[in-house]
Motif scaffolding. Structure first.
Motif, PDB file in Angstrom:
ATOM      1  N   LEU A 153      78.421  46.449  84.715  1.00  0.00           N
ATOM      2  CA  LEU A 153      79.535  45.499  84.773  1.00  0.00           C
ATOM      3  C   LEU A 153      80.017  45.375  86.216  1.00  0.00           C
ATOM      4  O   LEU A 153      80.149  46.364  86.918  1.00  0.00           O
ATOM      5  CB  LEU A 153      80.675  45.969  83.866  1.00  0.00           C
ATOM      6  CG  LEU A 153      80.350  45.976  82.371  1.00  0.00           C
ATOM      7  CD1 LEU A 153      81.447  46.689  81.592  1.00  0.00           C
ATOM      8  CD2 LEU A 153      80.175  44.561  81.863  1.00  0.00           C
ATOM      9  N   HIS A 154      80.273  44.135  86.611  1.00  0.00           N
ATOM     10  CA  HIS A 154      80.675  43.846  87.987  1.00  0.00           C
ATOM     11  C   HIS A 154      82.202  43.868  88.150  1.00  0.00           C
ATOM     12  O   HIS A 154      82.731  43.619  89.222  1.00  0.00           O
ATOM     13  CB  HIS A 154      80.113  42.488  88.390  1.00  0.00           C
ATOM     14  CG  HIS A 154      80.190  42.165  89.842  1.00  0.00           C
ATOM     15  ND1 HIS A 154      80.587  43.040  90.815  1.00  0.00           N
ATOM     16  CD2 HIS A 154      79.922  41.019  90.505  1.00  0.00           C
ATOM     17  CE1 HIS A 154      80.566  42.452  91.996  1.00  0.00           C
ATOM     18  NE2 HIS A 154      80.166  41.236  91.833  1.00  0.00           N
ATOM     19  N   ASN A 155      82.944  44.145  87.065  1.00  0.00           N
ATOM     20  CA  ASN A 155      84.410  44.192  87.059  1.00  0.00           C
ATOM     21  C   ASN A 155      85.062  42.865  87.424  1.00  0.00           C
ATOM     22  O   ASN A 155      86.081  42.827  88.116  1.00  0.00           O
ATOM     23  CB  ASN A 155      84.945  45.330  87.924  1.00  0.00           C
ATOM     24  CG  ASN A 155      84.780  46.672  87.243  1.00  0.00           C
ATOM     25  OD1 ASN A 155      84.724  46.754  86.016  1.00  0.00           O
ATOM     26  ND2 ASN A 155      84.681  47.722  88.019  1.00  0.00           N
ATOM     27  N   VAL A 156      84.482  41.768  86.943  1.00  0.00           N
ATOM     28  CA  VAL A 156      85.118  40.446  86.978  1.00  0.00           C
ATOM     29  C   VAL A 156      85.054  39.935  85.548  1.00  0.00           C
ATOM     30  O   VAL A 156      83.969  39.833  84.966  1.00  0.00           O
ATOM     31  CB  VAL A 156      84.408  39.472  87.939  1.00  0.00           C
ATOM     32  CG1 VAL A 156      85.049  38.091  87.872  1.00  0.00           C
ATOM     33  CG2 VAL A 156      84.432  40.009  89.354  1.00  0.00           C
ATOM     34  N   TYR A 157      86.241  39.645  84.984  1.00  0.00           N
ATOM     35  CA  TYR A 157      86.344  39.277  83.576  1.00  0.00           C
ATOM     36  C   TYR A 157      87.195  38.013  83.435  1.00  0.00           C
ATOM     37  O   TYR A 157      88.297  37.960  83.973  1.00  0.00           O
ATOM     38  CB  TYR A 157      87.019  40.386  82.773  1.00  0.00           C
ATOM     39  CG  TYR A 157      86.365  41.728  82.890  1.00  0.00           C
ATOM     40  CD1 TYR A 157      85.404  42.133  81.973  1.00  0.00           C
ATOM     41  CD2 TYR A 157      86.702  42.606  83.914  1.00  0.00           C
ATOM     42  CE1 TYR A 157      84.805  43.381  82.074  1.00  0.00           C
ATOM     43  CE2 TYR A 157      86.115  43.852  84.025  1.00  0.00           C
ATOM     44  CZ  TYR A 157      85.167  44.237  83.103  1.00  0.00           C
ATOM     45  OH  TYR A 157      84.578  45.464  83.211  1.00  0.00           O
ATOM     46  N   LEU A 158      86.694  37.051  82.691  1.00  0.00           N
ATOM     47  CA  LEU A 158      87.467  35.860  82.349  1.00  0.00           C
ATOM     48  C   LEU A 158      87.901  36.007  80.893  1.00  0.00           C
ATOM     49  O   LEU A 158      87.070  36.239  80.015  1.00  0.00           O
ATOM     50  CB  LEU A 158      86.624  34.594  82.510  1.00  0.00           C
ATOM     51  CG  LEU A 158      87.232  33.308  81.935  1.00  0.00           C
ATOM     52  CD1 LEU A 158      88.471  32.898  82.711  1.00  0.00           C
ATOM     53  CD2 LEU A 158      86.214  32.194  81.922  1.00  0.00           C
ATOM     54  N   VAL A 169      85.954  36.621  76.021  1.00  0.00           N
ATOM     55  CA  VAL A 169      85.886  37.281  77.325  1.00  0.00           C
ATOM     56  C   VAL A 169      84.480  37.097  77.865  1.00  0.00           C
ATOM     57  O   VAL A 169      83.498  37.245  77.129  1.00  0.00           O
ATOM     58  CB  VAL A 169      86.215  38.790  77.223  1.00  0.00           C
ATOM     59  CG1 VAL A 169      85.803  39.532  78.482  1.00  0.00           C
ATOM     60  CG2 VAL A 169      87.679  39.015  76.971  1.00  0.00           C
ATOM     61  N   TRP A 170      84.398  36.724  79.150  1.00  0.00           N
ATOM     62  CA  TRP A 170      83.126  36.686  79.867  1.00  0.00           C
ATOM     63  C   TRP A 170      83.192  37.803  80.900  1.00  0.00           C
ATOM     64  O   TRP A 170      84.098  37.834  81.727  1.00  0.00           O
ATOM     65  CB  TRP A 170      82.940  35.358  80.596  1.00  0.00           C
ATOM     66  CG  TRP A 170      82.676  34.193  79.728  1.00  0.00           C
ATOM     67  CD1 TRP A 170      81.464  33.653  79.421  1.00  0.00           C
ATOM     68  CD2 TRP A 170      83.647  33.349  79.057  1.00  0.00           C
ATOM     69  NE1 TRP A 170      81.623  32.563  78.612  1.00  0.00           N
ATOM     70  CE2 TRP A 170      82.943  32.356  78.375  1.00  0.00           C
ATOM     71  CE3 TRP A 170      85.028  33.369  78.972  1.00  0.00           C
ATOM     72  CZ2 TRP A 170      83.567  31.371  77.612  1.00  0.00           C
ATOM     73  CZ3 TRP A 170      85.663  32.404  78.216  1.00  0.00           C
ATOM     74  CH2 TRP A 170      84.935  31.433  77.551  1.00  0.00           C
ATOM     75  N   ALA A 171      82.246  38.721  80.851  1.00  0.00           N
ATOM     76  CA  ALA A 171      82.195  39.848  81.785  1.00  0.00           C
ATOM     77  C   ALA A 171      80.959  39.714  82.657  1.00  0.00           C
ATOM     78  O   ALA A 171      79.840  39.693  82.147  1.00  0.00           O
ATOM     79  CB  ALA A 171      82.155  41.173  81.014  1.00  0.00           C
ATOM     80  N   VAL A 172      81.150  39.609  83.955  1.00  0.00           N
ATOM     81  CA  VAL A 172      80.035  39.434  84.891  1.00  0.00           C
ATOM     82  C   VAL A 172      79.235  40.745  84.959  1.00  0.00           C
ATOM     83  O   VAL A 172      79.808  41.820  85.062  1.00  0.00           O
ATOM     84  CB  VAL A 172      80.538  39.050  86.297  1.00  0.00           C
ATOM     85  CG1 VAL A 172      79.396  38.938  87.284  1.00  0.00           C
ATOM     86  CG2 VAL A 172      81.339  37.747  86.237  1.00  0.00           C
ATOM     87  N   VAL A 173      77.899  40.613  84.866  1.00  0.00           N
ATOM     88  CA  VAL A 173      77.008  41.771  84.951  1.00  0.00           C
ATOM     89  C   VAL A 173      76.055  41.605  86.116  1.00  0.00           C
ATOM     90  O   VAL A 173      75.752  40.500  86.553  1.00  0.00           O
ATOM     91  CB  VAL A 173      76.220  42.000  83.642  1.00  0.00           C
ATOM     92  CG1 VAL A 173      77.153  42.370  82.518  1.00  0.00           C
ATOM     93  CG2 VAL A 173      75.381  40.801  83.283  1.00  0.00           C
ATOM     94  N   LYS A 174      75.564  42.728  86.623  1.00  0.00           N
ATOM     95  CA  LYS A 174      74.597  42.724  87.726  1.00  0.00           C
ATOM     96  C   LYS A 174      73.210  42.715  87.155  1.00  0.00           C
ATOM     97  O   LYS A 174      72.930  43.184  86.099  1.00  0.00           O
ATOM     98  CB  LYS A 174      74.800  43.955  88.602  1.00  0.00           C
ATOM     99  CG  LYS A 174      76.116  43.942  89.338  1.00  0.00           C
ATOM    100  CD  LYS A 174      76.243  45.176  90.179  1.00  0.00           C
ATOM    101  CE  LYS A 174      77.607  45.202  90.851  1.00  0.00           C
ATOM    102  NZ  LYS A 174      77.834  46.365  91.646  1.00  0.00           N
TER     103      LYS A 174
END
Length: 174
Positions: A153-158, A169-174
């Motif tokens: 998880l990139h710790n950016v969440y919408l 929730v959209w959680a940015v992943v690497k």
């Protein structure tokens, strides 16, 4: 007398369980790995500080008021720039409304636009539940899916909290 307390306790436990069920507390979030096809725009204000602070609460109420008064059309939403589970210590969050575009409405005083960029790999979690229980279910689902799929998880969440339909929730992943 003890029987009355026992019956009353059982009734209260049953009532709490029924209320939790109707809030969606026993549901699990549906989580899928996706790539955002288009940007998601938010109109709002940035906040950095404890999530339990009065200022954060005021910003959240202001966004709801702007939406319900008709000053802007949109859905309440946030972009967290750190883990929301640790937000009680320090939240880095853009609070406002998810809007369709950045040109069709006038911004309220003090509001700015931010975009959740297109082309990002995200874990997209959704659940039909009350906003009281949905965030915990969504973030638990996202973290479990990330671990299961060996994603970071990139710790950016919408977050998106519509008046009807699923909370997302959209959680940015690497």
């Amino acid at each position: 007398m003890n029987r009355i307390f026992l019956l009353l306790s059982l009734f209260l436990i049953l009532a709490a369980g029924v209320a939790y069920y109707f809030l969606g507390g026993f549901k699990k979030a549906d989580v899928t790995l996706e790539t955002t096809a288009q940007p998601i725009f938010l109109a709002g204000r940035y906040f950095e500080g404890p999530a339990n602070s009065e200022q954060f609460g005021d910003m959240t109420r202001e966004a709801y008021e702007i939406r319900t008064s008709g000053k802007m059309r949109g859905t309440f939403g946030n972009i967290f720039y750190n883990d929301p589970a640790k937000a009680s210590e320090t939240a880095k969050v853009f609070v406002g409304l998810v809007v369709d575009d950045t040109v069709s409405q006038a911004l309220p005083k003090g509001y700015r636009y931010r975009a959740f960029a297109a082309g990002q790999r995200v874990l997209h979690a959704r659940i039909v539940a009350s906003y009281l229980v949905a965030p915990d279910k969504l973030y638990t689902g996202v973290k479990a899916a990330a671990k299961e799929q060996d994603l970071t998880l990139h710790n950016v969440y919408l977050e998106k909290f519509p008046t009807t339909g699923p909370v997302e929730v959209w959680a940015v992943v690497k």
